[in-house]
Design a protein around this motif. Structure first.
Motif, PDB file in Angstrom:
ATOM      1  N   LEU A  59      53.890  54.495  42.632  1.00  0.00           N
ATOM      2  CA  LEU A  59      54.380  53.286  41.742  1.00  0.00           C
ATOM      3  C   LEU A  59      56.084  53.720  41.478  1.00  0.00           C
ATOM      4  CD1 LEU A  59      51.571  52.860  38.946  1.00  0.00           C
ATOM      5  CD2 LEU A  59      52.530  51.363  40.655  1.00  0.00           C
ATOM      6  N   TYR A  60      56.441  54.979  41.418  1.00  0.00           N
ATOM      7  CA  TYR A  60      57.676  55.204  41.359  1.00  0.00           C
ATOM      8  C   TYR A  60      58.289  54.954  42.550  1.00  0.00           C
ATOM      9  CZ  TYR A  60      61.970  57.886  41.357  1.00  0.00           C
ATOM     10  OH  TYR A  60      63.526  58.227  41.363  1.00  0.00           O
ATOM     11  N   GLY A  61      57.899  54.921  43.617  1.00  0.00           N
ATOM     12  CA  GLY A  61      58.548  54.348  44.929  1.00  0.00           C
ATOM     13  C   GLY A  61      58.667  52.963  44.728  1.00  0.00           C
ATOM     14  N   LEU A  62      57.718  52.079  44.245  1.00  0.00           N
ATOM     15  CA  LEU A  62      57.702  50.686  44.320  1.00  0.00           C
ATOM     16  C   LEU A  62      58.622  50.182  43.264  1.00  0.00           C
ATOM     17  CD1 LEU A  62      53.853  49.826  44.641  1.00  0.00           C
ATOM     18  CD2 LEU A  62      55.853  49.682  46.452  1.00  0.00           C
ATOM     19  N   SER A  63      59.155  51.045  42.363  1.00  0.00           N
ATOM     20  CA  SER A  63      59.974  50.629  41.105  1.00  0.00           C
ATOM     21  C   SER A  63      61.259  50.310  41.990  1.00  0.00           C
ATOM     22  CB  SER A  63      60.317  51.777  40.287  1.00  0.00           C
ATOM     23  OG  SER A  63      61.080  52.725  40.578  1.00  0.00           O
ATOM     24  N   VAL A  83      71.516  41.004  49.365  1.00  0.00           N
ATOM     25  CA  VAL A  83      70.173  40.455  49.703  1.00  0.00           C
ATOM     26  C   VAL A  83      69.695  41.879  50.640  1.00  0.00           C
ATOM     27  CG1 VAL A  83      68.412  39.261  50.973  1.00  0.00           C
ATOM     28  CG2 VAL A  83      70.369  38.064  49.672  1.00  0.00           C
ATOM     29  N   PRO A  84      68.628  42.558  50.222  1.00  0.00           N
ATOM     30  CA  PRO A  84      67.970  43.748  51.084  1.00  0.00           C
ATOM     31  C   PRO A  84      67.812  43.369  52.674  1.00  0.00           C
ATOM     32  CG  PRO A  84      66.999  43.557  49.159  1.00  0.00           C
ATOM     33  CD  PRO A  84      67.734  42.366  49.227  1.00  0.00           C
ATOM     34  N   ASP A  85      68.320  44.200  53.399  1.00  0.00           N
ATOM     35  CA  ASP A  85      68.040  44.074  54.759  1.00  0.00           C
ATOM     36  C   ASP A  85      66.622  44.154  55.105  1.00  0.00           C
ATOM     37  OD1 ASP A  85      70.885  44.187  55.001  1.00  0.00           O
ATOM     38  OD2 ASP A  85      70.940  46.239  55.798  1.00  0.00           O
ATOM     39  N   PRO A  91      55.587  52.712  54.664  1.00  0.00           N
ATOM     40  CA  PRO A  91      55.965  53.792  53.937  1.00  0.00           C
ATOM     41  C   PRO A  91      57.302  52.960  52.935  1.00  0.00           C
ATOM     42  CG  PRO A  91      57.085  53.460  56.044  1.00  0.00           C
ATOM     43  CD  PRO A  91      55.832  52.869  55.998  1.00  0.00           C
ATOM     44  N   VAL A  92      57.263  53.397  51.773  1.00  0.00           N
ATOM     45  CA  VAL A  92      58.095  53.154  50.999  1.00  0.00           C
ATOM     46  C   VAL A  92      59.542  53.004  51.271  1.00  0.00           C
ATOM     47  CG1 VAL A  92      58.989  52.996  48.097  1.00  0.00           C
ATOM     48  CG2 VAL A  92      56.738  53.652  49.061  1.00  0.00           C
ATOM     49  N   SER A  93      60.226  51.771  51.292  1.00  0.00           N
ATOM     50  CA  SER A  93      61.493  51.813  51.952  1.00  0.00           C
ATOM     51  C   SER A  93      62.362  50.467  51.216  1.00  0.00           C
ATOM     52  CB  SER A  93      61.570  51.638  53.461  1.00  0.00           C
ATOM     53  OG  SER A  93      63.075  51.340  54.080  1.00  0.00           O
ATOM     54  N   LEU A  94      63.451  50.738  51.090  1.00  0.00           N
ATOM     55  CA  LEU A  94      64.355  49.578  50.716  1.00  0.00           C
ATOM     56  C   LEU A  94      65.872  49.982  51.248  1.00  0.00           C
ATOM     57  CD1 LEU A  94      65.011  46.996  48.886  1.00  0.00           C
ATOM     58  CD2 LEU A  94      65.825  48.450  47.135  1.00  0.00           C
ATOM     59  N   VAL A  95      66.142  49.017  52.228  1.00  0.00           N
ATOM     60  CA  VAL A  95      67.534  49.210  52.857  1.00  0.00           C
ATOM     61  C   VAL A  95      68.599  48.116  52.624  1.00  0.00           C
ATOM     62  CG1 VAL A  95      68.608  49.083  55.220  1.00  0.00           C
ATOM     63  CG2 VAL A  95      66.585  50.004  54.824  1.00  0.00           C
ATOM     64  N   CYS A  96      69.579  48.574  51.909  1.00  0.00           N
ATOM     65  CA  CYS A  96      70.633  47.598  51.496  1.00  0.00           C
ATOM     66  C   CYS A  96      72.148  47.886  52.218  1.00  0.00           C
ATOM     67  CB  CYS A  96      70.826  47.942  49.806  1.00  0.00           C
ATOM     68  SG  CYS A  96      69.504  47.307  48.809  1.00  0.00           S
ATOM     69  N   GLU A 100      69.546  53.547  53.111  1.00  0.00           N
ATOM     70  CA  GLU A 100      68.165  53.750  52.343  1.00  0.00           C
ATOM     71  C   GLU A 100      68.335  53.956  51.057  1.00  0.00           C
ATOM     72  OE1 GLU A 100      64.630  53.550  51.791  1.00  0.00           O
ATOM     73  OE2 GLU A 100      64.991  53.430  53.792  1.00  0.00           O
ATOM     74  N   ILE A 101      67.643  53.312  50.195  1.00  0.00           N
ATOM     75  CA  ILE A 101      67.916  53.400  48.746  1.00  0.00           C
ATOM     76  C   ILE A 101      66.915  54.313  47.957  1.00  0.00           C
ATOM     77  CG2 ILE A 101      68.223  52.144  46.430  1.00  0.00           C
ATOM     78  CD1 ILE A 101      70.278  51.435  48.572  1.00  0.00           C
ATOM     79  N   VAL A 102      65.774  54.128  48.618  1.00  0.00           N
ATOM     80  CA  VAL A 102      64.472  54.954  48.012  1.00  0.00           C
ATOM     81  C   VAL A 102      64.659  56.391  48.251  1.00  0.00           C
ATOM     82  CG1 VAL A 102      62.048  55.403  47.989  1.00  0.00           C
ATOM     83  CG2 VAL A 102      62.757  53.226  48.220  1.00  0.00           C
ATOM     84  N   PRO A 103      64.631  57.308  47.435  1.00  0.00           N
ATOM     85  CA  PRO A 103      64.826  58.738  47.652  1.00  0.00           C
ATOM     86  C   PRO A 103      64.024  59.390  48.903  1.00  0.00           C
ATOM     87  CG  PRO A 103      64.412  58.459  45.245  1.00  0.00           C
ATOM     88  CD  PRO A 103      64.241  57.281  46.217  1.00  0.00           C
ATOM     89  N   TRP A 104      64.702  60.304  49.690  1.00  0.00           N
ATOM     90  CA  TRP A 104      64.051  60.804  50.868  1.00  0.00           C
ATOM     91  C   TRP A 104      62.713  61.536  50.695  1.00  0.00           C
ATOM     92  CZ3 TRP A 104      62.777  65.869  51.188  1.00  0.00           C
ATOM     93  CH2 TRP A 104      63.206  66.736  50.478  1.00  0.00           C
TER      94      TRP A 104
END
Length: 136
Positions: A59-63, A83-85, A91-96, A100-104
């Motif tokens: 849930l933290y990663g999905l935030s 807009v995110p790439d 795996p939890v990932s957000l690329v802007c 990579e924005i989500v902590p490693w």
């Protein structure tokens, strides 16, 4: 709100335990014996804790994920309106903008909790079956 969520249930639980002890002491009964914790129960507790901790971490990663307005995810998390790439839930990932924005540590933590939960669940079942067979 904290009073309703934390203090009130804690007070009710403490009062209930106190009333049970008082009734037991007034009746002259010995204290109730605690059931012995078997290795299967211990493994089940470890599995339950791993499931809960893994769920909380997920849930933290999905935030970090974009939900209603995708450009806001990059704005609030990375500091630039874009807009995110790409993004994914597992795996939890957000690329802007290539970053990579989500902590490693989120995805390795999810892996550790998942492996622990599955191993403890299997161990709990095996230990329970062995104990039941040994009783016969």
């Amino acid at each position: 709100m904290v009073i309703l969520a934390v203090a009130l249930p804690a007070w009710a639980g403490i009062t209930y335990v106190g009333l049970r002890r008082a009734r037991r002491e007034n009746a002259g009964l010995p204290p109730a014996p605690r059931p012995r914790r078997t290795p299967a129960k211990k493994a089940a507790w470890v599995a339950a804790l791993a499931f809960v901790a893994g769920g909380a971490l997920h849930l933290y990663g999905l935030s970090y994920m974009p939900f209603l307005q995708p450009e806001d995810a990059c704005w609030f998390k990375a500091g630039y309106m874009h807009v995110p790439d790409s993004s994914s839930a597992l795996p939890v990932s957000l690329v802007c903008a290539g970053e990579e924005i989500v902590p490693w540590w989120v995805n390795p933590g999810l892996l550790v909790f998942a492996v622990t939960a599955v191993a403890a669940t299997v161990a709990s079942v095996v230990l329970a079956v062995r104990r039941r067979i040994a009783r016969r």
